[in-house]
Design a protein around this motif. Structure first.
Motif: not given
Ligand code: CP3
Length: 342
Positions: A22, A25, A73, A92-93, A139, A149, A204
């Protein structure tokens, strides 16, 4: 060519468990950080097929995982429903919180699919570029997690804003959950029509709810989502990932149409096995922190996971939650060497 990941989802135990991670990337990859620096915002990055395709393929090129997961995302869906969504670096978001009926009524009834068109284009291009043995996962977020959120407008430690909202305004909250369940089913259908071969629903934040609320806001909406999705795509394998919901796992036995359950880090595989029918494959559940530490902690962790899932049930190796940005690449390689054997 049969794909090991899809065979496991069909319930056929593989000699060696297929593996993907998970959040595979992402920021632990230097090539991802470099690519990410070329985009003005995270949402732009998700909506630019050239960048999203490349981010999806990076971990496949480097590690040869058995499945690729679309780079996007879970919060693109609220964005397509008309809520303002942005990502602040390091924080974060951020969403315009939904506080009342008026805010809810401002949302579109169905997602603006033109806004999500780049996502479907990404899926199609990734599918065309993947090696024959690699499966493609689409997904979405589960209705409860996405709603949490949308209501808080940001990440919180315990999703208290959404829980309070659900107790105070159950009818309005239910309308939001139903809109998300139906939109998510249609969103996944379009990913499948573009080339996704399996889908995962990320819940999550399911672990913060007491039993009756878990049944109402996690299990029932998942049923609604899967029923609607399966009406359009009866054969698509669906993976549910209810994080931190170990005590409620038995409730997923009643969700028809699931192929697998993702177990989080704290879930105990034998306990889960006693609660869920053997036709459901299990996915999981190495502690992402053991992957950061490496060495003995990692080796022991991998052995423990392999042993805990050694039964006749099909197993897909994964982490118990997303890989963390500080994870050394050498540790991922070490884990894969053990899984793949000599
Ligand atoms: O799995 C993969 O490689 C595919 C990409 C993917 C992302 N987010 C990319 C991302 C997937 C499947 C997600 C799912 C996601 N997004 C969830 C469920 C899974 C989990 O981790 O619980 C949730 C709750 C989110 C919401 C979200 N997106 C948050 C809370 C954040 C900030 C926290 C963080 O990890 O930075 C994101 C941003 C995010 N989504 C990033 C990535 C690579 C980081 C931002 C960046 O690269 O600038």
């Amino acid at each position: 060519m049969t794909k090991a990941f899809l065979a496991a989802l069909a319930g056929e135990r593989q000699k060696r468990p297929p593996v993907w991670l998970m959040r595979q990337a992402g920021r632990y990859l230097p090539e991802y950080r470099e690519l990410r620096a070329t985009a003005s915002s995270f949402l732009d990055f998700c909506y630019t097929p050239r960048l999203a395709v490349e981010a999806t393929l990076q971990p496949i090129r480097r590690f040869g995982f058995d499945a690729a997961i679309l780079f996007s995302d879970i919060l693109v869906l609220p964005d397509a429903l008309g809520q303002s969504v942005s990502f602040e670096t390091g924080e974060g978001p951020r969403l315009d919180p939904i506080a009342n009926r008026e805010d809810f009524e401002k949302l579109h009834e169905t997602p603006d699919w033109t806004r999500l068109a780049p996502v479907f284009e990404t899926v199609a291009s990734v599918k065309a570029a993947l090696p024959a043995e690699t499966a493609l996962i689409g997904f979405c977020g589960a209705p409860w997690t996405v709603a949490s959120y949308m209501i808080a407008g940001r990440g919180t430690p315990d999703q208290a804003p959404a829980r309070l909202f659900a107790y105070r305004e159950p009818e309005l909250f239910g309308a939001l959950i139903d809109r998300l369940a139906d939109s998510s089913a249609d969103y996944l259908s379009l990913q499948i029509e573009a080339g996704a071969e399996a889908v995962q629903v990320f819940d999550s934040w399911s672990g913060v709810l007491p039993g009756p609320e878990f049944a109402r806001w996690c299990v029932a909406p998942l049923k609604r989502l899967v029923t609607r999705l399966k009406a359009r795509h009866p054969h698509i394998p669906v993976i549910a990932f209810p994080r931190c919901a170990a005590t409620h796992l038995g409730r997923f036995a009643e969700v028809e149409g699931l192929a697998a359950i993702g177990l989080d880090t704290a879930a105990d595989p034998p306990v889960a096995a006693a609660l869920l029918p053997q036709r459901l494959a299990f996915q999981g559940n190495l502690d992402p922190l053991a992957l950061i530490v490496g060495g003995r902690a990692l080796d022991d962790g991998v052995e423990a996971v392999l042993e805990a899932f050694a039964g006749p049930r099909a197993h897909i190796f994964n982490l118990g939650h997303g890989i963390l940005p500080e994870t050394p690449i050498a540790h991922v390689e070490r884990m894969l060497a053990r899984l793949r054997g000599p």
